[in-house]
Write a protein that holds these residues in place. Structure first.
Motif, mmCIF file in Angstrom:
data_model
loop_
_atom_site.group_PDB
_atom_site.id
_atom_site.type_symbol
_atom_site.label_atom_id
_atom_site.label_comp_id
_atom_site.label_asym_id
_atom_site.label_seq_id
_atom_site.Cartn_x
_atom_site.Cartn_y
_atom_site.Cartn_z
ATOM 1 N N GLY A 119 0.831 -1.199 0.000
ATOM 2 C CA GLY A 119 0.000 0.000 0.000
ATOM 3 C C GLY A 119 0.864 1.248 0.000
ATOM 4 N N ASP A 120 0.499 2.200 0.821
ATOM 5 C CA ASP A 120 1.273 3.437 0.919
ATOM 6 C C ASP A 120 2.364 3.344 1.980
ATOM 7 O OD1 ASP A 120 -1.574 5.682 0.335
ATOM 8 O OD2 ASP A 120 -0.266 4.577 -1.025
ATOM 9 N N GLY A 121 2.495 2.194 2.598
ATOM 10 C CA GLY A 121 3.443 2.055 3.693
ATOM 11 C C GLY A 121 4.808 1.582 3.230
ATOM 12 N N ALA A 122 5.675 1.358 4.205
ATOM 13 C CA ALA A 122 7.037 0.927 3.897
ATOM 14 C C ALA A 122 7.099 -0.580 3.769
ATOM 15 C CB ALA A 122 7.978 1.394 5.012
ATOM 16 N N ALA A 123 8.161 -1.060 3.147
ATOM 17 C CA ALA A 123 8.364 -2.504 3.030
ATOM 18 C C ALA A 123 9.840 -2.757 2.836
ATOM 19 C CB ALA A 123 7.573 -3.088 1.873
ATOM 20 N N LEU A 153 11.494 -0.115 0.432
ATOM 21 C CA LEU A 153 10.463 0.779 -0.101
ATOM 22 C C LEU A 153 10.029 1.710 1.019
ATOM 23 C CD1 LEU A 153 8.394 1.416 -2.416
ATOM 24 C CD2 LEU A 153 6.898 -0.271 -1.353
ATOM 25 N N ALA A 154 10.150 3.009 0.767
ATOM 26 C CA ALA A 154 9.753 3.991 1.774
ATOM 27 C C ALA A 154 8.267 4.290 1.639
ATOM 28 C CB ALA A 154 10.574 5.269 1.591
ATOM 29 N N PRO A 155 7.661 4.854 2.684
ATOM 30 C CA PRO A 155 6.240 5.200 2.578
ATOM 31 C C PRO A 155 6.009 6.253 1.494
ATOM 32 C CG PRO A 155 6.962 5.245 4.868
ATOM 33 C CD PRO A 155 8.187 5.118 4.026
ATOM 34 N N ALA A 157 4.942 9.606 -0.124
ATOM 35 C CA ALA A 157 4.896 10.992 0.346
ATOM 36 C C ALA A 157 3.580 11.638 -0.083
ATOM 37 C CB ALA A 157 6.076 11.777 -0.236
ATOM 38 N N ALA A 158 3.302 12.787 0.505
ATOM 39 C CA ALA A 158 2.043 13.478 0.220
ATOM 40 C C ALA A 158 1.932 13.874 -1.253
ATOM 41 C CB ALA A 158 1.918 14.725 1.098
ATOM 42 N N ASP A 159 3.094 14.134 -1.895
ATOM 43 C CA ASP A 159 3.050 14.539 -3.298
ATOM 44 C C ASP A 159 3.072 13.355 -4.247
ATOM 45 O OD1 ASP A 159 6.624 15.479 -3.578
ATOM 46 O OD2 ASP A 159 5.626 13.616 -2.983
ATOM 47 N N GLY A 160 2.939 12.128 -3.701
ATOM 48 C CA GLY A 160 2.931 10.934 -4.537
ATOM 49 C C GLY A 160 4.296 10.357 -4.791
ATOM 50 N N GLY A 161 5.349 11.053 -4.363
ATOM 51 C CA GLY A 161 6.690 10.538 -4.569
ATOM 52 C C GLY A 161 6.998 9.387 -3.619
ATOM 53 N N ARG A 162 8.034 8.667 -3.958
ATOM 54 C CA ARG A 162 8.396 7.508 -3.146
ATOM 55 C C ARG A 162 9.868 7.224 -3.358
ATOM 56 N NH1 ARG A 162 3.673 3.189 -2.197
ATOM 57 N NH2 ARG A 162 4.504 2.418 -0.245
ATOM 58 N N ALA A 163 10.521 6.674 -2.334
ATOM 59 C CA ALA A 163 11.933 6.305 -2.452
ATOM 60 C C ALA A 163 12.043 4.791 -2.412
ATOM 61 C CB ALA A 163 12.743 6.919 -1.312
ATOM 62 N N LEU A 164 12.800 4.241 -3.356
ATOM 63 C CA LEU A 164 13.034 2.807 -3.396
ATOM 64 C C LEU A 164 14.532 2.572 -3.496
ATOM 65 C CD1 LEU A 164 10.450 3.486 -5.469
ATOM 66 C CD2 LEU A 164 10.478 1.029 -5.686
ATOM 67 N N GLU A 165 14.976 1.475 -2.901
ATOM 68 C CA GLU A 165 16.367 1.078 -3.058
ATOM 69 C C GLU A 165 16.386 -0.380 -3.477
ATOM 70 O OE1 GLU A 165 18.856 2.074 0.196
ATOM 71 O OE2 GLU A 165 20.605 1.058 -0.646
ATOM 72 N N VAL A 184 14.441 5.941 -7.503
ATOM 73 C CA VAL A 184 14.834 4.530 -7.476
ATOM 74 C C VAL A 184 16.362 4.474 -7.422
ATOM 75 C CG1 VAL A 184 14.685 2.319 -8.640
ATOM 76 C CG2 VAL A 184 12.815 3.972 -8.874
ATOM 77 N N ALA A 185 16.875 4.023 -6.289
ATOM 78 C CA ALA A 185 18.328 3.916 -6.126
ATOM 79 C C ALA A 185 18.766 2.507 -6.479
ATOM 80 C CB ALA A 185 18.710 4.243 -4.684
#
Lengths: 842, 212
Positions: A119-123, A153-155, A157-165, A184-185
């Motif tokens: 979902g919108d959470g971390a993993a 996978l980071a949660p 963000a409010a602007d729809g962005g997300r950080a992945l490694e 995406v790193a």
């Protein structure tokens, strides 16, 4: 109970319907381990007490005390007796490690099968060798993590962005929604993914410092370097120190149109240095065999084709395999589902089975009894000069292994059995037909296609000359959501048919130019759905409906333009639950027509929400249904003002009509068209449409209370359309039963004052009671000035052309009647017609 | 406190089929790990089929229900008194799990519920003992599911007889030889199996088609 009938039915049920269902080996193994753990745990609890020889009540009491003591001790000491395993231990055991609430655990079998919903959470995920996992990011997209890989996978963000490694061997990231880019790193650098599909793979042999390749398969992304270097779809890049260190073209890397590329099966490669393939979804297998009639020679080779049943606007991608030197076949790696299976063997009729269920729990078996083929011969000529047309394509719609067939199909490449190309003299020989009636589609470059029905007999059939003439066209401008020209968009005009809803869908295809302009030509008359499509983006079936009459050119823009309104809303059922995958259609009023003259449609998402872009401000009737136009009913009306956006929620009424339609002999009539008319005094208005299924059953849902009438159309020559008595629809289901009767086939020809064919003329048919009937999807004459009425009931009829002449006919069962009417010019509605009284027609 | 004898003791006086169940139960209660494997070998596939044809094609949910059933069986096996065979007891647990799973499911959209209820097809299937079934009905998915559901509701020996005869293609003579029976007895059992199958099949067809 009749013993013989029972035994016969039981034998056939087990032979043809029985499908074994077995648990997967993976589940059985996991369950066995779980049960052994449970037995171990039970034995541990019982053992001390049993050894002491205590009686059962004492053992129960002691157990409770021991457990309480254990819990209290654990609470004081602050730790479990056995520490939780870390990710390395889980991965070392061959399990997928997931981080949940601060502790690592093994992924459950269900999560391995269906994916992890983050979902919108971390993993955080780590996969072992030989096993991958799909991580779903709600509706935003997903990450398909390969074997021996890692994801953080980071949660959201409010602007729809997300950080992945990403780490390890392989992963594929798909972004479906809009918003700030996903960062995406990967080892060697980072990518900003705006939308589309990004693949990462560890690899050797690259430039110094680069340990893997990144490929943008579709969409838009750029490297997060100083220059924000954009990535080109199909280009593989090596990243080192945050920059592109090298690049190469990826051959064959474009995904299949309309679908995400299916990942390759996983291979267990414990300790292998080469990157593993992506994990495969659940797959199934189909095996089968052929038999030939007694005395016939077995085919040296044959093709087996599978068409998976899908819902519009998705279309089935055919799988076709050749087998030689055998009468059996096996196809593996199939997606489970319901399929149509065809077998093409030279010298035999194409064999076809529909509704073949292919399940993942074991191979599905099927048998085909090949039958002698029928051969059809004919000649195709130009309608204007009657010269032979070489290179025209003649195919049998029901027997080609494709759900969608372009008008400009390349017969040589397709190499279908039931498909022929005309010779220099325009002649063709078409093999592979079976005993059943069939529909030929004849098409040629620069001309509009035609459909020719073929009767069930005889074994060899010689057709009359088939004339092909010019067709119509649709052209316009394609724009994106922000109004900017959309160049390179695929524009598809899918023909909805002016007669029988065909076995296959014919379509024309083109691409918009740099200015977003497109043009589709050589379109045969009839109704079309036109839409623009980009393989890199999620398909939203916002469509436009139009009708091609004769050789006219229709202007149709796709996408928002100035002076238009965005219409959004949520569709709910009678109990208030949102309705997903519902097609909402807006039809504008058409003068005196049973169908709206313009249609646009949008499909609801999982939350029941829909959106129409660029709606012209006017009054619309609102319809809702499924199957993108095969079944829908009127649910209300809407006046669209000129505004940036308006909201219009739908609540479907609880009323419904369920019914059955039967053939002349009483058997269920499959694939009959059902037209729903709402009765308001003397006025009848179009209220919906449905299509009967194999059992002759149909349903129309979401109806407001009121009085309705249903007409049913077999669209077969000699079968009259029928009409029900008035049906009162209230707050629940109502029923209707109809049965076809023999009818008289009519061919209405409209000419002008010079005797030339008059295309696009509106023909009206009124019965003795003055009721107007529309027998086919279009009441307009085609390019040859003809309107075909498959069947009108015997009796007195008035056939009139708007602004022209009319004839009064007393129809009696017999051969097809041909009627000629004259229409000199297009008159405004209400112009009185001149009448010829004729007792028997011509 | 129960006064019923321990499962091993019950086995000494029980018919052969029940003896196998009683011995397996005793081994499980003694904590033998191999008993778990034997339990699954004997009962996993029929129980899986039973659950599958009552829950539908949600494989994950089917597996969850099957797993819960076996775990509950292990945890409460001490209360099994042999009044029904182990399979019947497992099916009873599974029924309760299925009911609970259905209650937890979100209500389906009206259209979905109606789309799955093909009253006309079910009316044809409900006459399985009286009228020949049309070919196009035999090819339908609904029919396949009904065959599975009816078969999974039959006793094990009836299931085996029908599958051996109509799926594996054994003759009545071969069935008799395999079962240590006379050919007449084997034929009689097959007839009873067909009748039982037809009754369950018709009942399910009527129920599903809203005809009951």
């Amino acid at each position: 109970m009749k013993p013989d009938v029972l035994e016969h039915n039981v034998a056939r049920l087990f032979a043809q319907s029985w499908r074994p269902v077995t648990p997967s080996a993976r589940f059985a193994s996991a369950l066995r381990a779980r049960l052994e753990d449970e037995l171990r745990a039970q034995a541990t609890r019982r053992a001390p007490l049993r050894r002491a020889g205590w009686s059962r009540p004492a053992r129960v009491a002691a157990s409770i005390l021991v457990l309480l003591a254990g819990w209290i001790a654990a609470w004081f000491l602050g730790r479990d007796a056995r520490p939780a395993p870390g990710p390395e231990e889980l991965v070392g055991r061959g399990q997928i490690a997931l981080l949940e609430r601060g502790a690592w655990r093994a992924a459950a079998p269900r999560e391995i099968d269906r994916g992890l919903e983050a979902g919108d959470g971390a993993a955080q995920v780590r996969t072992p060798a030989g096993l991958g996992l799909t991580v779903h990011a709600g509706g935003s997209g997903r990450v398909v993590l390969g074997a021996a890989s890692a994801l953080s996978l980071a949660p959201r963000a409010a602007d729809g962005g997300r950080a992945l490694e990403l780490g390890g061997h392989e992963a594929r990231v798909r972004r479906d929604d809009a918003g700030a880019p996903w960062q995406v790193a990967v080892p060697g650098g980072a990518i900003a993914l705006e939308r589309g599909i990004l693949a990462w793979r560890a690899a050797s042999g690259g430039p110094p410092g680069a340990v893997g390749v990144v490929e943008l398969e579709s969409g838009r992304a750029h490297v997060l370097d100083e220059a924000g270097t954009p990535l080109t779809p199909g280009l593989r890049v090596w990243l080192a120190e945050g920059r592109i260190a090298a690049a190469s073209v990826a051959l064959g890397s474009q995904p299949a149109r309309g679908s995400e590329r299916r990942p390759a099966p996983v291979e267990a490669q414990a300790g292998a240095s080469a990157p593993a393939e992506l994990p495969a979804p659940a797959t199934a297998a189909l095996s089968g065999s052929l038999t030939v009639p007694a005395g016939a020679t077995a085919p040296a080779r044959f093709h087996v084709s599978l068409l998976r049943r899908v819902r519009l606007p998705e279309v089935s991608q055919p799988e076709r395999r050749e087998f030689a030197g055998t009468l059996s076949f096996t196809l593996e790696g199939l997606r489970p589902g319901s399929y149509e299976v065809l077998v093409e063997a030279p010298g035999f009729a194409v064999a076809r089975r529909t509704d073949v269920e292919i399940l993942p729990a074991g191979p599905t078996s099927i048998e085909f009894a090949l039958a002698a083929e029928r051969v059809v011969r004919g000649r195709v000529v130009d309608a204007q000069d009657r010269g032979p047309l070489a290179g025209a394509v003649v195919l049998v719609e029901e027997l080609v292994p494709a759900q969608v067939v372009p008008f400009d199909v390349d017969a040589a490449t397709a190499a279908w059995l039931s498909c022929a190309v005309t010779e220099a003299d325009g002649s063709f020989t078409l093999p592979g037909l079976g005993a059943a009636p069939a529909t030929l589609r004849v098409s040629a470059a620069g001309r509009a296609a035609r459909w020719i029905p073929v009767s069930a007999t005889p074994a060899e059939l010689e057709l009359a000359e088939i004339e092909l003439g010019p067709g119509g066209a649709v052209q316009g401008r394609v724009a994106r959501g922000d109004g900017s020209p959309w160049s390179g968009a695929l524009v598809i005009a899918s023909r909805m048919g002016a007669g029988v809803f065909g076995e296959r869908m014919s379509f024309g295809l083109t691409r918009s130019d740099a200015a977003g302009r497109y043009a589709l030509t050589d379109l045969p008359p009839g109704g079309y759905v036109v839409f623009a499509y980009d393989p890199a983006e999620r398909v939203t079936p916002a469509t436009r409906d139009l009708t091609i009459r004769g050789t006219e050119v229709v202007e149709k823009d796709l996408g928002p333009t100035e002076g238009r309104t965005r219409v959004v809303g949520i569709a709910r059922g009678p109990q208030g639950a949102p309705l997903a995958d519902l097609d909402v259609l807006l039809g504008s009023d058409g003068p005196g027509s049973a169908y709206g003259t313009a249609w646009i449609s949008a499909r609801t998402d999982r939350a029941g929400a829909f959106a129409f872009e660029g709606v012209e401000p006017r009054r619309y009737e609102v319809f809702a249904g499924r199957g993108l136009g095969t079944s829908y009913a009127r649910v209300g009306e809407l006046d669209v003002p000129l505004a940036p956006e308006i909201r219009h929620d739908l609540e479907l009424a609880p009323g419904a009509v369920h019914g059955t339609v039967r053939a002349i002999d009483g058997a269920p009539a499959a694939e009959a068209w059902i037209i729903l008319l709402r009765v308001d005094g003397a006025r009848e208005t179009f209220a919906g449409r449905a299509h009967s299924d194999l059992a002759g059953r149909f349903e129309l849902l979401g109806l407001a209370p009121g009085t309705y009438v249903i007409t049913a159309h077999a669209e077969r020559a000699g079968v009259a359309a029928v009409r029900s008595a008035p049906i009162e629809v209230g707050a629940g289901p109502s029923s209707a039963e109809l049965r076809f009767v023999p009818g008289v086939e009519l061919l209405v020809r409209v000419v002008d004052a010079q005797g030339a064919p008059r295309a696009g003329a509106r023909v009206r048919c009124l019965d003795a009671a003055g009721l107007e009937w529309q027998f086919t999807a279009s009441a307009l004459t085609d390019a040859r000035g003809l309107l075909h009425v498959p069947g009108a009931a015997p009796g007195r009829w008035r056939i009139a052309v708007e602004g022209g002449t009319e004839r009064v006919l007393d129809l009696e069962l017999g051969a097809r009647l041909e009627v000629e009417l004259r229409a000199d010019r297009k008159e405004p509605p209400g112009t009185p017609a001149t009448t010829d009284q004729d007792g028997g027609g011509r | 406190m129960s006064t019923s004898p321990e499962p091993a003791a019950r086995a000494q006086s029980a018919p052969p089929g029940e003896a196998a169940d009683a011995q397996l139960a005793a081994r499980i209660l003694r904590g033998e790990h191999a008993a778990a494997r034997d339990l699954l070998d004997a009962h996993l596939t029929p129980l899986y089929q039973f659950v599958h044809f009552r829950i539908g094609r949600d494989r994950g949910l089917v597996e969850d229900v099957v797993q819960d059933t076996f775990l509950t069986a292990l945890q409460t096996l001490g209360a099994w008194e042999g009044r029904s065979d182990l399979r019947g007891w497992l099916v009873g647990i599974a029924r309760n799990k299925i009911r609970a799973a259905r209650r937890q499911r979100a209500p389906r959209a009206l259209e979905d519920a109606l789309a799955e209820s093909d009253a006309e097809i079910d009316a044809i299937l409900a006459d399985v003992a009286r009228e020949p079934l049309p070919d196009q009905v035999l090819e339908r998915r609904e029919t396949s599911e009904l065959v599975g559901a009816a078969l999974s509701a039959l006793p094990a020996d009836y299931q085996q007889a029908l599958l051996a005869k109509y799926v594996e293609g054994h003759s009545t003579r071969e069935l008799a030889r395999a079962g240590g029976q006379s050919e007449k007895a084997a034929e009689s059992r097959l007839t009873r199996a067909r009748v039982a199958f037809a009754r369950v099949f018709e009942l399910l067809a009527r129920k599903r088609g809203g005809l009951a």
